[in-house]
Design a protein around this motif. Structure first.
Motif, PDB file in Angstrom:
ATOM      1  N   THR A  11       0.832  -1.200   0.000  1.00  0.00           N
ATOM      2  CA  THR A  11       0.000   0.000   0.000  1.00  0.00           C
ATOM      3  C   THR A  11       0.868   1.252   0.000  1.00  0.00           C
ATOM      4  O   THR A  11       0.501   2.271  -0.550  1.00  0.00           O
ATOM      5  CB  THR A  11      -0.938   0.007   1.231  1.00  0.00           C
ATOM      6  OG1 THR A  11      -0.246  -0.569   2.332  1.00  0.00           O
ATOM      7  CG2 THR A  11      -2.164  -0.818   0.969  1.00  0.00           C
ATOM      8  N   ARG A  77      -9.759 -10.729   9.057  1.00  0.00           N
ATOM      9  CA  ARG A  77      -8.614  -9.802   9.033  1.00  0.00           C
ATOM     10  C   ARG A  77      -8.046  -9.653   7.625  1.00  0.00           C
ATOM     11  O   ARG A  77      -7.663  -8.556   7.197  1.00  0.00           O
ATOM     12  CB  ARG A  77      -7.526 -10.330   9.974  1.00  0.00           C
ATOM     13  CG  ARG A  77      -6.359  -9.372  10.125  1.00  0.00           C
ATOM     14  CD  ARG A  77      -5.121 -10.118  10.585  1.00  0.00           C
ATOM     15  NE  ARG A  77      -4.837 -11.207   9.671  1.00  0.00           N
ATOM     16  CZ  ARG A  77      -4.024 -12.213   9.930  1.00  0.00           C
ATOM     17  NH1 ARG A  77      -3.453 -12.310  11.102  1.00  0.00           N
ATOM     18  NH2 ARG A  77      -3.793 -13.154   9.030  1.00  0.00           N
ATOM     19  N   ASP A  78      -8.001 -10.760   6.859  1.00  0.00           N
ATOM     20  CA  ASP A  78      -7.443 -10.718   5.503  1.00  0.00           C
ATOM     21  C   ASP A  78      -8.433 -10.144   4.474  1.00  0.00           C
ATOM     22  O   ASP A  78      -8.119 -10.093   3.277  1.00  0.00           O
ATOM     23  CB  ASP A  78      -7.023 -12.125   5.050  1.00  0.00           C
ATOM     24  CG  ASP A  78      -5.787 -12.635   5.797  1.00  0.00           C
ATOM     25  OD1 ASP A  78      -5.084 -11.821   6.444  1.00  0.00           O
ATOM     26  OD2 ASP A  78      -5.519 -13.851   5.715  1.00  0.00           O
ATOM     27  N   LEU A 100     -13.784 -10.198  -2.648  1.00  0.00           N
ATOM     28  CA  LEU A 100     -12.487 -10.858  -2.791  1.00  0.00           C
ATOM     29  C   LEU A 100     -12.546 -12.297  -2.274  1.00  0.00           C
ATOM     30  O   LEU A 100     -12.039 -13.226  -2.926  1.00  0.00           O
ATOM     31  CB  LEU A 100     -11.419 -10.063  -2.014  1.00  0.00           C
ATOM     32  CG  LEU A 100     -10.008 -10.659  -1.988  1.00  0.00           C
ATOM     33  CD1 LEU A 100      -9.457 -10.845  -3.394  1.00  0.00           C
ATOM     34  CD2 LEU A 100      -9.073  -9.777  -1.161  1.00  0.00           C
TER      35      LEU A 100
ATOM     36  N   ILE B 122      -5.820  -6.377   0.499  1.00  0.00           N
ATOM     37  CA  ILE B 122      -5.689  -7.267   1.661  1.00  0.00           C
ATOM     38  C   ILE B 122      -4.949  -6.547   2.795  1.00  0.00           C
ATOM     39  O   ILE B 122      -5.355  -6.614   3.956  1.00  0.00           O
ATOM     40  CB  ILE B 122      -4.951  -8.563   1.262  1.00  0.00           C
ATOM     41  CG1 ILE B 122      -5.807  -9.390   0.293  1.00  0.00           C
ATOM     42  CG2 ILE B 122      -4.581  -9.396   2.498  1.00  0.00           C
ATOM     43  CD1 ILE B 122      -5.068 -10.524  -0.398  1.00  0.00           C
ATOM     44  N   GLU B 123      -3.901  -5.825   2.437  1.00  0.00           N
ATOM     45  CA  GLU B 123      -3.154  -5.102   3.482  1.00  0.00           C
ATOM     46  C   GLU B 123      -4.005  -3.997   4.094  1.00  0.00           C
ATOM     47  O   GLU B 123      -3.900  -3.732   5.299  1.00  0.00           O
ATOM     48  CB  GLU B 123      -1.859  -4.527   2.909  1.00  0.00           C
ATOM     49  CG  GLU B 123      -0.842  -5.618   2.604  1.00  0.00           C
ATOM     50  CD  GLU B 123       0.565  -5.074   2.415  1.00  0.00           C
ATOM     51  OE1 GLU B 123       0.705  -3.862   2.159  1.00  0.00           O
ATOM     52  OE2 GLU B 123       1.508  -5.860   2.532  1.00  0.00           O
ATOM     53  N   ALA B 124      -4.845  -3.361   3.285  1.00  0.00           N
ATOM     54  CA  ALA B 124      -5.748  -2.340   3.821  1.00  0.00           C
ATOM     55  C   ALA B 124      -6.736  -2.975   4.796  1.00  0.00           C
ATOM     56  O   ALA B 124      -7.035  -2.419   5.860  1.00  0.00           O
ATOM     57  CB  ALA B 124      -6.475  -1.633   2.677  1.00  0.00           C
ATOM     58  N   GLN B 126      -6.240  -5.693   6.558  1.00  0.00           N
ATOM     59  CA  GLN B 126      -5.494  -6.067   7.765  1.00  0.00           C
ATOM     60  C   GLN B 126      -5.269  -4.851   8.667  1.00  0.00           C
ATOM     61  O   GLN B 126      -5.426  -4.936   9.884  1.00  0.00           O
ATOM     62  CB  GLN B 126      -4.146  -6.693   7.371  1.00  0.00           C
ATOM     63  CG  GLN B 126      -4.300  -8.070   6.738  1.00  0.00           C
ATOM     64  CD  GLN B 126      -2.998  -8.619   6.156  1.00  0.00           C
ATOM     65  OE1 GLN B 126      -2.063  -7.869   5.908  1.00  0.00           O
ATOM     66  NE2 GLN B 126      -2.963  -9.919   5.928  1.00  0.00           N
TER      67      GLN B 126
END
Lengths: 132, 132
Positions: A11, A77-78, A100, B122-124, B126
């Motif tokens: 990100t 979380r993912d 997703l 996905i990082e967002a 998390q």
């Protein structure tokens, strides 16, 4: 669940490309989460529609309450699973796939389908291997 | 590898249908083999073409010799991978996908592709989860 900081942040730098073959790529732990023993089955089950915790536990035969709880937290979380609390009395908690999560679940279902359809061939290969 | 007898045999009775959601179904351990941490990466790498052991080990960054050896034995036993010894001096051992292994690897590659393409999302997710 304990926090697991990503080794590379995509990100922060959108020009970085994820590569699951690189040992520090952030996609690797996510792959392990969705492809884990119970992660696969929970995602594949949720592909059938929304589930409450107890019904999902019955569907994923053999999973313990603790493991299902951990698995759902990891998938939430993912960004694969939504946990929705309905304001009824008593409150009802339902789990659904995100967009997703639905894409990921489709791939996993395809994988399961191939294995289920070829189980006789796989067992024949296993028997031949052990005869060697 | 130790032998793992299937709990239900599908070769003995072709009318039995495999169901991965049933705890004793023989498809479950196979799903775990191909979806394991290293199983996924080995199959996805072999989708690129035949590999010798040492080249495959370099491709699957981070795998130990022992784990790659175990992973390949498991995948060979399940009928996913062929181990071919070429009669040269010195003899060369090459690993390739079987037809079934290629189908499985295609699904796994699709899964990896989805995760790699969505790693920022996905990082967002998390980060948002940990802010809760």
């Amino acid at each position: 669940m304990t926090a697991r900081p990503p080794e590379q942040s995509f990100t922060d730098d959108p020009t970085l490309e994820a590569d699951v073959f690189a040992r520090n790529c952030a996609s690797r732990p996510v792959l392990q989460d969705v492809a884990s023993r119970w992660g696969v089955l929970a995602l594949a089950a949720l592909r059938e529609g929304p589930y409450r915790f107890s019904a999902l536990r019955r569907r994923v035969d053999g999973i313990s309450e603790r493991m299902l709880s951990q698995t759902l937290q990891t998938l939430e979380r993912d960004g694969m699973v939504n946990r929705e609390v309905q304001q009824s009395i008593p409150p009802v908690v339902e789990y659904t796939l995100t967009d997703l999560g639905a894409q990921v679940a489709d791939q996993l279902f395809g994988l399961i389908d191939i294995l289920e359809s070829n189980i006789a061939k796989i067992e024949a290969a296993q028997a031949a291997y052990h005869r060697q």
